[in-house]
Design a protein around this motif. Structure first.
Motif, PDB file in Angstrom:
ATOM      1  N   UNK A 142     -23.921   3.608   7.270  1.00 25.86           N
ATOM      2  CA  UNK A 142     -23.391   2.938   8.449  1.00 25.86           C
ATOM      3  C   UNK A 142     -22.038   2.306   8.127  1.00 25.86           C
ATOM      4  N   UNK A 143     -21.107   2.446   9.057  1.00 22.18           N
ATOM      5  CA  UNK A 143     -19.719   2.023   8.886  1.00 22.18           C
ATOM      6  C   UNK A 143     -19.396   1.004   9.970  1.00 22.18           C
ATOM      7  N   UNK A 144     -18.881  -0.156   9.580  1.00 20.24           N
ATOM      8  CA  UNK A 144     -18.522  -1.186  10.547  1.00 20.24           C
ATOM      9  C   UNK A 144     -17.208  -1.844  10.143  1.00 20.24           C
ATOM     10  N   UNK A 145     -16.281  -1.897  11.091  1.00 22.42           N
ATOM     11  CA  UNK A 145     -15.001  -2.572  10.873  1.00 22.42           C
ATOM     12  C   UNK A 145     -14.730  -3.514  12.031  1.00 22.42           C
ATOM     13  N   UNK A 146     -14.064  -4.618  11.722  1.00 16.79           N
ATOM     14  CA  UNK A 146     -13.506  -5.509  12.731  1.00 16.79           C
ATOM     15  C   UNK A 146     -12.007  -5.259  12.739  1.00 16.79           C
TER      16      UNK A 146
ATOM     17  N   UNK B  40     -11.114  -4.988   8.663  1.00 17.90           N
ATOM     18  CA  UNK B  40     -11.978  -5.515   7.605  1.00 17.90           C
ATOM     19  C   UNK B  40     -13.397  -5.092   7.914  1.00 17.90           C
ATOM     20  N   UNK B  41     -14.144  -4.659   6.875  1.00 18.84           N
ATOM     21  CA  UNK B  41     -15.510  -4.259   7.143  1.00 18.84           C
ATOM     22  C   UNK B  41     -16.255  -3.755   5.935  1.00 18.84           C
ATOM     23  N   UNK B  42     -17.333  -3.016   6.226  1.00 16.61           N
ATOM     24  CA  UNK B  42     -18.258  -2.560   5.189  1.00 16.61           C
ATOM     25  C   UNK B  42     -18.811  -1.182   5.526  1.00 16.61           C
ATOM     26  N   UNK B  43     -19.378  -0.558   4.499  1.00 21.13           N
ATOM     27  CA  UNK B  43     -20.192   0.639   4.673  1.00 21.13           C
ATOM     28  C   UNK B  43     -21.460   0.406   3.856  1.00 21.13           C
TER      29      UNK B  43
ATOM     30  N   UNK C 134     -15.521  -1.488  15.396  1.00 16.68           N
ATOM     31  CA  UNK C 134     -15.669  -0.073  15.086  1.00 16.68           C
ATOM     32  C   UNK C 134     -17.040   0.087  14.421  1.00 16.68           C
ATOM     33  N   UNK C 135     -17.986   0.725  15.091  1.00 11.78           N
ATOM     34  CA  UNK C 135     -19.345   0.907  14.564  1.00 11.78           C
ATOM     35  C   UNK C 135     -19.668   2.391  14.560  1.00 11.78           C
ATOM     36  N   UNK C 136     -19.985   2.919  13.373  1.00  8.61           N
ATOM     37  CA  UNK C 136     -20.261   4.346  13.297  1.00  8.61           C
ATOM     38  C   UNK C 136     -21.097   4.719  12.101  1.00  8.61           C
ATOM     39  N   UNK C 137     -21.136   6.024  11.855  1.00  6.29           N
ATOM     40  CA  UNK C 137     -21.901   6.577  10.740  1.00  6.29           C
ATOM     41  C   UNK C 137     -21.080   7.650  10.049  1.00  6.29           C
ATOM     42  N   UNK C 138     -21.224   7.713   8.729  1.00  4.25           N
ATOM     43  CA  UNK C 138     -20.631   8.810   7.982  1.00  4.25           C
ATOM     44  C   UNK C 138     -21.374  10.085   8.367  1.00  4.25           C
TER      45      UNK C 138
END
Length: 149
Positions: free
Chosen positions: A93-97, A86-89, A109-113
């Motif tokens: 910036x991209x973040x998932x739990x 579950x998460x957002x962009x 999960x923390x990242x970037x497109x």
């Protein structure tokens, strides 16, 4: 002599045009959207998952979150496990739990497109959480690449 010079200049021009057409001079693709403008719906679909330091590969499927329309929900499959994501962009910036049981957090999960990848690649850090009394789990870089484009 003049015809050799003309021919040489034509070859140089043709090579330059070919390089421009293939994108070798340009790291950004002009037809790609700005990653900062992409939102959750742009990421719906299937993704290849790579966790190099953890030695894991698998897949991630993303779709619209059932309760929050602007968010993501999905499933990971890697390392013989299935997890809920579950998460957002936002702003690139991209973040998932990640949860393995649907109740407790397993990893972030923390990242970037990636600019120039047209929304088809995300890079960042995977950070698993240790359970109480358990040794810290090592983190890993991650790469997500779209499978269904």
């Amino acid at each position: 002599m003049r015809s050799k010079l003309t021919f040489t200049l034509l070859l140089i021009a043709a090579g330059a045009l070919s390089a421009c057409a293939s994108g070798r001079f340009d790291s950004e693709k002009p037809d790609c959207p700005d990653v900062a403008q992409l939102h959750a719906a742009h990421l719906y679909g299937s993704w290849n998952v790579e966790l190099p330091q953890a030695g894991q590969r698998g897949t991630l499927t993303l779709r619209q979150h059932p309760e929050f329309a602007a968010s993501l929900r999905g499933e990971f499959r890697y390392g013989g496990q299935q997890s809920i994501a579950s998460g957002d962009v936002e702003g690139g910036e991209f973040n998932l739990d990640e949860s393995r049981d649907g109740k407790t957090l397993f990893a972030f999960w923390s990242g970037r497109l990636v600019p120039g990848a047209c929304g088809a690649e995300i890079r960042g850090k995977w950070q698993p959480l240790a359970k109480p009394g358990e040794a810290t789990r090592p983190e890993s870089d991650f790469v997500l690449r779209r499978l269904d484009r």
